[in-house]
Motif scaffolding. Sequence first.
Motif, PDB file in Angstrom:
ATOM      1  N   GLY A   1      -5.091   7.195   0.473  1.00 41.66           N
ATOM      2  CA  GLY A   1      -5.712   8.479   0.146  1.00 41.66           C
ATOM      3  C   GLY A   1      -4.788   9.573  -0.345  1.00 41.66           C
ATOM      4  N   GLU A   2      -3.486   9.365  -0.239  1.00 38.68           N
ATOM      5  CA  GLU A   2      -2.567  10.444  -0.640  1.00 38.68           C
ATOM      6  C   GLU A   2      -2.789  10.839  -2.102  1.00 38.68           C
ATOM      7  OE1 GLU A   2      -1.891   7.906   1.297  1.00 38.68           O
ATOM      8  OE2 GLU A   2      -0.205   8.273   2.650  1.00 38.68           O
ATOM      9  N   GLU A   3      -3.050   9.861  -2.983  1.00 39.64           N
ATOM     10  CA  GLU A   3      -3.215  10.173  -4.410  1.00 39.64           C
ATOM     11  C   GLU A   3      -4.486  10.998  -4.689  1.00 39.64           C
ATOM     12  OE1 GLU A   3      -2.080   7.382  -7.800  1.00 39.64           O
ATOM     13  OE2 GLU A   3      -4.254   7.210  -7.819  1.00 39.64           O
TER      14      GLU A   3
ATOM     15  N   TYR B   1       0.100  15.080  10.570  1.00 40.11           N
ATOM     16  CA  TYR B   1      -0.492  16.265   9.937  1.00 40.11           C
ATOM     17  C   TYR B   1      -1.920  15.919   9.526  1.00 40.11           C
ATOM     18  CZ  TYR B   1       4.237  18.070   9.731  1.00 40.11           C
ATOM     19  OH  TYR B   1       5.490  18.520  10.067  1.00 40.11           O
ATOM     20  N   ALA B   2      -2.866  16.746   9.963  1.00 41.83           N
ATOM     21  CA  ALA B   2      -4.282  16.473   9.655  1.00 41.83           C
ATOM     22  C   ALA B   2      -4.692  17.294   8.439  1.00 41.83           C
ATOM     23  CB  ALA B   2      -5.151  16.833  10.851  1.00 41.83           C
TER      24      ALA B   2
ATOM     25  N   THR C   1       0.834  -1.220   0.000  1.00 42.29           N
ATOM     26  CA  THR C   1       0.000   0.000   0.000  1.00 42.29           C
ATOM     27  C   THR C   1       0.866   1.267   0.000  1.00 42.29           C
ATOM     28  OG1 THR C   1      -0.124  -0.116   2.407  1.00 42.29           O
ATOM     29  CG2 THR C   1      -1.950  -1.099   1.194  1.00 42.29           C
ATOM     30  N   GLU C   2       2.128   1.103  -0.317  1.00 37.06           N
ATOM     31  CA  GLU C   2       3.055   2.237  -0.280  1.00 37.06           C
ATOM     32  C   GLU C   2       2.596   3.354  -1.229  1.00 37.06           C
ATOM     33  OE1 GLU C   2       6.971   1.059  -1.236  1.00 37.06           O
ATOM     34  OE2 GLU C   2       7.778   3.051  -0.836  1.00 37.06           O
ATOM     35  N   THR C   3       2.542   4.559  -0.707  1.00 37.67           N
ATOM     36  CA  THR C   3       2.137   5.715  -1.511  1.00 37.67           C
ATOM     37  C   THR C   3       2.544   6.974  -0.760  1.00 37.67           C
ATOM     38  OG1 THR C   3       0.246   6.771  -2.633  1.00 37.67           O
ATOM     39  CG2 THR C   3      -0.208   5.800  -0.480  1.00 37.67           C
ATOM     40  N   TRP C   4       2.517   8.115  -1.421  1.00 38.50           N
ATOM     41  CA  TRP C   4       2.798   9.373  -0.734  1.00 38.50           C
ATOM     42  C   TRP C   4       2.185  10.526  -1.517  1.00 38.50           C
ATOM     43  CZ3 TRP C   4       6.540   6.093  -2.772  1.00 38.50           C
ATOM     44  CH2 TRP C   4       7.280   6.549  -3.850  1.00 38.50           C
ATOM     45  N   PHE C   5       2.079  11.674  -0.848  1.00 32.82           N
ATOM     46  CA  PHE C   5       1.476  12.835  -1.501  1.00 32.82           C
ATOM     47  C   PHE C   5       2.346  13.308  -2.668  1.00 32.82           C
ATOM     48  CE2 PHE C   5      -0.682  13.185   2.632  1.00 32.82           C
ATOM     49  CZ  PHE C   5      -1.990  13.287   2.179  1.00 32.82           C
ATOM     50  N   MET C   6       1.680  13.720  -3.737  1.00 36.72           N
ATOM     51  CA  MET C   6       2.330  14.270  -4.936  1.00 36.72           C
ATOM     52  C   MET C   6       3.359  13.312  -5.524  1.00 36.72           C
ATOM     53  SD  MET C   6       0.781  17.134  -5.365  1.00 36.72           S
ATOM     54  CE  MET C   6      -0.357  18.133  -4.388  1.00 36.72           C
ATOM     55  N   ARG C   7       3.109  12.022  -5.395  1.00 33.92           N
ATOM     56  CA  ARG C   7       4.003  11.005  -5.984  1.00 33.92           C
ATOM     57  C   ARG C   7       3.974  11.171  -7.498  1.00 33.92           C
ATOM     58  NH1 ARG C   7       3.287   4.449  -5.091  1.00 33.92           N
ATOM     59  NH2 ARG C   7       5.304   3.887  -5.933  1.00 33.92           N
ATOM     60  N   GLY C   8       5.107  11.460  -8.079  1.00 35.43           N
ATOM     61  CA  GLY C   8       5.153  11.748  -9.525  1.00 35.43           C
ATOM     62  C   GLY C   8       4.444  13.067  -9.792  1.00 35.43           C
ATOM     63  N   ARG C   9       5.027  14.162  -9.265  1.00 36.27           N
ATOM     64  CA  ARG C   9       4.265  15.412  -9.259  1.00 36.27           C
ATOM     65  C   ARG C   9       3.909  15.904 -10.665  1.00 36.27           C
ATOM     66  NH1 ARG C   9       7.957  19.321 -10.449  1.00 36.27           N
ATOM     67  NH2 ARG C   9      10.025  18.492 -10.102  1.00 36.27           N
ATOM     68  N   GLU C  10       4.693  15.506 -11.695  1.00 39.73           N
ATOM     69  CA  GLU C  10       4.374  15.956 -13.058  1.00 39.73           C
ATOM     70  C   GLU C  10       3.000  15.456 -13.490  1.00 39.73           C
ATOM     71  OE1 GLU C  10       7.150  14.441 -12.212  1.00 39.73           O
ATOM     72  OE2 GLU C  10       8.878  15.653 -12.827  1.00 39.73           O
TER      73      GLU C  10
ATOM     74  N   LYS D   1       5.337  11.237   8.502  1.00 42.20           N
ATOM     75  CA  LYS D   1       6.348  11.777   7.577  1.00 42.20           C
ATOM     76  C   LYS D   1       6.532  10.949   6.305  1.00 42.20           C
ATOM     77  CE  LYS D   1      10.679  10.205   9.847  1.00 42.20           C
ATOM     78  NZ  LYS D   1      10.298   8.823  10.041  1.00 42.20           N
ATOM     79  N   ASN D   2       6.226   9.653   6.344  1.00 43.37           N
ATOM     80  CA  ASN D   2       6.368   8.827   5.143  1.00 43.37           C
ATOM     81  C   ASN D   2       5.459   9.256   4.010  1.00 43.37           C
ATOM     82  OD1 ASN D   2       8.409   7.122   5.511  1.00 43.37           O
ATOM     83  ND2 ASN D   2       7.182   5.464   6.415  1.00 43.37           N
TER      84      ASN D   2
END
Length: 400
Positions: free
Chosen positions: A105-107, A169-170, A64-73, A147-148
């Motif tokens: 949900g980050e995506e 961070y909420a 389920t690994e993911t993060w905000f703005m992954r691949g920001r382009e 932070k991840n």
Amino acid sequence: MHRIEEILRKQIGLDATSIGSSVIERTSRLRMKQCGLKDAEEYDRLLAESPEELSTLVEAIVVTETWFMRGREAFAAFADLAINDWLPRNPKAEMRVLSLPCSSGEEPYSMVMALLDAGMPADRFTVDAVDISANALARAGNAIYGKNSFRVKHLEFRDKYFVQVEDGYALSPDIQRHVTFHRDNLLREGYKSGVRYDFIFCRNLLIYFDRVTQSAALNKIRTMLAPDGVLFVGPAEMPIVTDYGFANANISHAFASRMLETRSQRSEVRSSKSDLRLPGSDFDLPAVASLEMDRAVSPLIIARRLADAGQLADAEMLCRKHLETDDTCAEGYYLLGLVKDAANDPEAINYYRKAIYLEPNHYEALVHAALWLEKNGDVTRADAFKRRVERVRPKHQVES
Ligand SMILES: C[S@@+](CC[C@H](N)C(=O)[O-])C[C@H]1O[C@@H](n2cnc3c(N)ncnc32)[C@H](O)[C@@H]1O
């Protein structure tokens, strides 16, 4: 264990080679222990009878690994298309967007932030977000992130849309309210959205599937995409969708494509792909992106670049896929060792050893094996590898 791999393939499309049979075996044995079972056949029976156990196993297996703005382009391209292409063509409609799989949900939340930042009116779009993992969806609903989830360099969006709380961070409710989460399995028979989406993000899912399942998944995605809709996938997935019949939208580093209308359009694109050549040699993420359409480029080159860009799970996947077709490739095992080493996984040494077994003078594998053993307190074996390093050290390095 083969039976369990088959169950997972059937249920969620998982190709065992993508995460490795040993991961599936370890996870299944742990579940057997937790269920008080010693015999793999008994566990097979439990899986067949209990949807709850199957679901627990799936939760333990999925990545389920993911993060905000992954691949920001991709987010920049998406927002740009929404404002400058979709909005003028649809002055009154509501834009429909899908994130599948959305993980925690980050995506989908990144999509909302990108749209609002680009000036999309808040009442002109909705985002649906689907994943098979109940645990990941619970984290998405909670919307408090550690932070991840913030791995990209530029974090202005965090200052703007989050408040710091005790455990992370909420996310602002103004972002959350645009996203509706559903739990579902893309491969479930009868799964369909009933909605035609203008944009679909289906990133970092197809890489876990075998070829047949990839096609089945894309058949479903095609029926959910509006005729002029845009599909975004992960960097390593672009060849899969162009092979299937999507046309690369040629937006730099975004991995976006549109469905081709006719069979002849599809074969035209396929034949033109052979003209593409390997571009520049800098090892950064944009370089990975520019490889997206060239099937001739070794998956190991892409894997190496993904690893250098910190995308370890994707890099590991490509190494495993490559080793599936050539299980005598020392370089593949060496690279898998590097990826495992970067993730502090003790399996790293086994892959270095395998590379050295296949290619006894593999200089880098010997160096990394020595370093790994030293780091882990096995000085005697580290010294033995160092002696071998000295013997095979390239000449120019001895002289300098
Ligand atoms: C690596 S995450 C990708 C998340 C996000 N799209 C990204 O690129 O950061 C893969 C997700 O796929 C989900 N998944 C795996 N098989 C699935 C299926 N058959 N249907 C729906 N979701 C699935 C997993 O639960 C996991 O959250």
